[in-house]
Enzyme design. Structure first.
Site, PDB file in Angstrom:
ATOM      1  NE  ARG A  21      -1.993  -1.428   3.486  1.00 39.34           N
ATOM      2  CZ  ARG A  21      -2.309  -1.233   4.761  1.00 39.34           C
ATOM      3  NH1 ARG A  21      -3.467  -0.721   5.093  1.00 39.34           N
ATOM      4  NH2 ARG A  21      -1.457  -1.553   5.713  1.00 39.34           N
ATOM      5  CG  ASN A  39      -3.793  -4.550   3.347  1.00 38.05           C
ATOM      6  OD1 ASN A  39      -3.285  -4.447   2.243  1.00 38.05           O
ATOM      7  ND2 ASN A  39      -3.074  -4.541   4.462  1.00 38.05           N
TER       8      ASN A  39
END
Length: 92
Positions: A21, A39
């Site tokens: 990320r 996520n």
């Protein structure tokens, strides 16, 4: 000005716990792409990329490699109409 587009992306493999990320956010900022990344409970990463068509396509291509520690198995992408994303964030 380049035509804006939006890509809704799901990335599977070893993509959580490997800074995927954070690397996505940093790469999107470098490429001038807006959107978000997060996520999912099933181990995948979901992302929205919105911006100039060539930059969004570049982000989609980047997802196949991702962060240096990631091991990407699959990337699925669906193109959508832009919704006016502004900035790029990691969502939790």
């Amino acid at each position: 000005m380049a035509t804006r587009t939006r890509a809704h992306v799901f990335v599977s493999g070893t993509v959580q716990g490997v800074y995927y990320r954070a690397n996505t956010r940093d790469t999107a900022a470098e490429m001038g792409v807006d959107g978000w990344v997060k996520n999912l409970d099933d181990g995948r990463v979901e992302a929205i990329f919105e911006g100039p068509k060539d930059a969004v396509e570049g982000m989609v291509e980047w997802c196949y490699t991702g962060s240096p520690a990631a091991d990407v198995d699959d990337v699925t992408v669906e193109y959508e109409d832009p919704r006016g994303e502004d900035g790029f964030e990691i969502r939790y």
